[in-house]
Scaffold this motif. Sequence first.
Motif, mmCIF file in Angstrom:
data_model
loop_
_atom_site.group_PDB
_atom_site.id
_atom_site.type_symbol
_atom_site.label_atom_id
_atom_site.label_comp_id
_atom_site.label_asym_id
_atom_site.label_seq_id
_atom_site.Cartn_x
_atom_site.Cartn_y
_atom_site.Cartn_z
ATOM 1 N N ILE A 119 0.866 -1.069 0.025
ATOM 2 C CA ILE A 119 0.029 -0.112 0.054
ATOM 3 C C ILE A 119 0.848 1.023 0.075
ATOM 4 O O ILE A 119 1.927 1.116 0.803
ATOM 5 C CB ILE A 119 -0.961 0.159 1.351
ATOM 6 C CG1 ILE A 119 -1.542 -1.408 1.232
ATOM 7 C CG2 ILE A 119 -1.750 1.295 1.081
ATOM 8 C CD1 ILE A 119 -0.977 -2.164 2.363
ATOM 9 N N SER A 120 0.672 2.303 -0.866
ATOM 10 C CA SER A 120 1.531 3.428 -0.958
ATOM 11 C C SER A 120 1.284 4.206 0.355
ATOM 12 O O SER A 120 0.080 4.258 0.820
ATOM 13 C CB SER A 120 1.245 3.968 -2.270
ATOM 14 O OG SER A 120 -0.234 4.755 -2.207
ATOM 15 N N TRP A 121 2.270 5.087 0.797
ATOM 16 C CA TRP A 121 1.960 5.950 1.775
ATOM 17 C C TRP A 121 1.110 6.950 1.496
ATOM 18 O O TRP A 121 0.315 7.410 2.291
ATOM 19 C CB TRP A 121 3.379 6.661 2.054
ATOM 20 C CG TRP A 121 4.509 5.805 2.607
ATOM 21 C CD1 TRP A 121 5.811 5.404 2.096
ATOM 22 C CD2 TRP A 121 4.467 4.917 3.894
ATOM 23 N NE1 TRP A 121 6.289 4.608 3.020
ATOM 24 C CE2 TRP A 121 5.559 4.212 3.751
ATOM 25 C CE3 TRP A 121 3.328 4.584 4.734
ATOM 26 C CZ2 TRP A 121 5.942 3.433 4.986
ATOM 27 C CZ3 TRP A 121 3.599 3.811 5.879
ATOM 28 C CH2 TRP A 121 4.875 3.214 6.000
ATOM 29 N N ARG B 6 5.024 12.985 3.965
ATOM 30 C CA ARG B 6 6.355 12.571 4.503
ATOM 31 C C ARG B 6 6.272 12.347 5.998
ATOM 32 O O ARG B 6 6.818 11.652 6.795
ATOM 33 C CB ARG B 6 7.645 13.460 4.415
ATOM 34 C CG ARG B 6 8.681 13.122 4.953
ATOM 35 C CD ARG B 6 10.137 14.077 4.400
ATOM 36 N NE ARG B 6 10.446 14.103 3.160
ATOM 37 C CZ ARG B 6 11.247 14.782 2.590
ATOM 38 N NH1 ARG B 6 11.978 15.731 3.278
ATOM 39 N NH2 ARG B 6 11.586 14.682 1.257
ATOM 40 N N ASN B 7 5.750 13.383 6.886
ATOM 41 C CA ASN B 7 5.634 13.661 8.341
ATOM 42 C C ASN B 7 4.561 12.346 8.409
ATOM 43 O O ASN B 7 4.577 11.606 9.593
ATOM 44 C CB ASN B 7 4.792 14.837 8.368
ATOM 45 C CG ASN B 7 5.690 16.077 8.320
ATOM 46 O OD1 ASN B 7 6.961 15.812 8.278
ATOM 47 N ND2 ASN B 7 5.451 17.155 8.129
ATOM 48 N N PHE B 8 3.474 12.153 7.806
ATOM 49 C CA PHE B 8 2.610 11.046 8.073
ATOM 50 C C PHE B 8 3.379 9.749 7.960
ATOM 51 O O PHE B 8 3.141 8.958 8.938
ATOM 52 C CB PHE B 8 1.478 10.821 6.908
ATOM 53 C CG PHE B 8 0.651 9.583 7.052
ATOM 54 C CD1 PHE B 8 -0.218 9.574 8.046
ATOM 55 C CD2 PHE B 8 0.852 8.795 6.208
ATOM 56 C CE1 PHE B 8 -1.106 8.293 8.211
ATOM 57 C CE2 PHE B 8 -0.011 7.620 6.117
ATOM 58 C CZ PHE B 8 -0.816 7.249 7.303
ATOM 59 N N ARG C 105 10.882 2.047 -0.010
ATOM 60 C CA ARG C 105 10.692 3.349 -0.284
ATOM 61 C C ARG C 105 9.294 3.677 -0.981
ATOM 62 O O ARG C 105 8.977 2.835 -1.818
ATOM 63 C CB ARG C 105 11.717 3.854 -1.330
ATOM 64 C CG ARG C 105 11.473 5.472 -1.846
ATOM 65 C CD ARG C 105 12.560 5.785 -2.617
ATOM 66 N NE ARG C 105 12.630 6.988 -3.063
ATOM 67 C CZ ARG C 105 13.087 8.265 -2.614
ATOM 68 N NH1 ARG C 105 13.723 7.803 -1.122
ATOM 69 N NH2 ARG C 105 12.810 9.583 -2.853
ATOM 70 N N GLY C 106 8.572 4.417 -0.331
ATOM 71 C CA GLY C 106 7.166 4.907 -1.154
ATOM 72 C C GLY C 106 5.977 4.141 -0.442
ATOM 73 O O GLY C 106 4.757 4.435 -0.894
#
Length: 313
Positions: free
Chosen positions: A240-242, A257-259, A283-284
């Motif tokens: 699952i993507s960020w 990014r903060n999340f 990453r990601g």
Amino acid sequence: MRSLATLSNADITPLMNPEKKADLIRAAKQIQAEGAKDAGALSFMARMLVLATLPHSNPGRVPQFSRENGHFKLVVQPGPDMGIPYGSYPRLVLAWLTSEAVRTKSPELELGDSLTAFMNELGLTPTGGRWGTITRLREQMKRLFSARISAVREDEGRFQFSGLQVASEVDLWWDPKKPDQAAVFGSTVRLTEPFFEEIVRRPVPVDMRALRALKKSPLGLDLYTWLTYRLSYLKDPTEISWRDLHTQFGADYNRVRNFTQAVKRELNKILTVWPELRYETPRGRLRLYPCPPHVDRVESAAPEDLLDSPNGE
């Protein structure tokens, strides 16, 4: 791959308050020693509030708050002269309400003779004052019971809508100045029929000891309940993507990014109470691997509804 076997205590919670860290480790030992059902800690959460959740922090005086999970969307509107429920307290209350409804099979629930007794059920210590736990819990309960919740699913060729309110009647007799004192009459909540049917149809089983240990973080509670549900039927590794997770859980974070950093911190805490959890954070994205759910899935013969198989769950 992250698992407790590859982490030291320092890795798990590197910057955590020692008291909070001790609570997590204590809960982990209890959970490993005895299952949720045998320990009397088997609890449940409403599935619609696992897939998309309430705000983590105060959204202010806004007309509504919404979150999305694929084709599924949750919209929360405040009741008259009330704000939108937010933070850990309404999540803990919802877990208690759902658990009691499943246990008693009744929409009318007794909340206990005293405020202290009820707060102990949630893992909260009664404290007074403007910012005390008593004041905050009462405020969040009023917001939760008066809020209007809408669940919407829309995809190609199909539209589904369900309008819900948690309670039709609420009668709280607790005296905030005397939390230990039993009231003359018991405090009760009558759940609305649509909400009652929704939460008992396919509740998500969780361990109340884990919720209590993670109660300081609404994001931690959300991730724990979602992972418990997601991994109950995961057959193959999934990613699952960020960005998608941010849409689902991170409306309080302006930047992905903060999340992402916050999620990684909370995952380390969850790993403490759930050492079998297997995941990676390339990453990601977040990569999940099949593993035993923290609490076994509850089977149901309920027909398909608007919460079934939303994209991104």
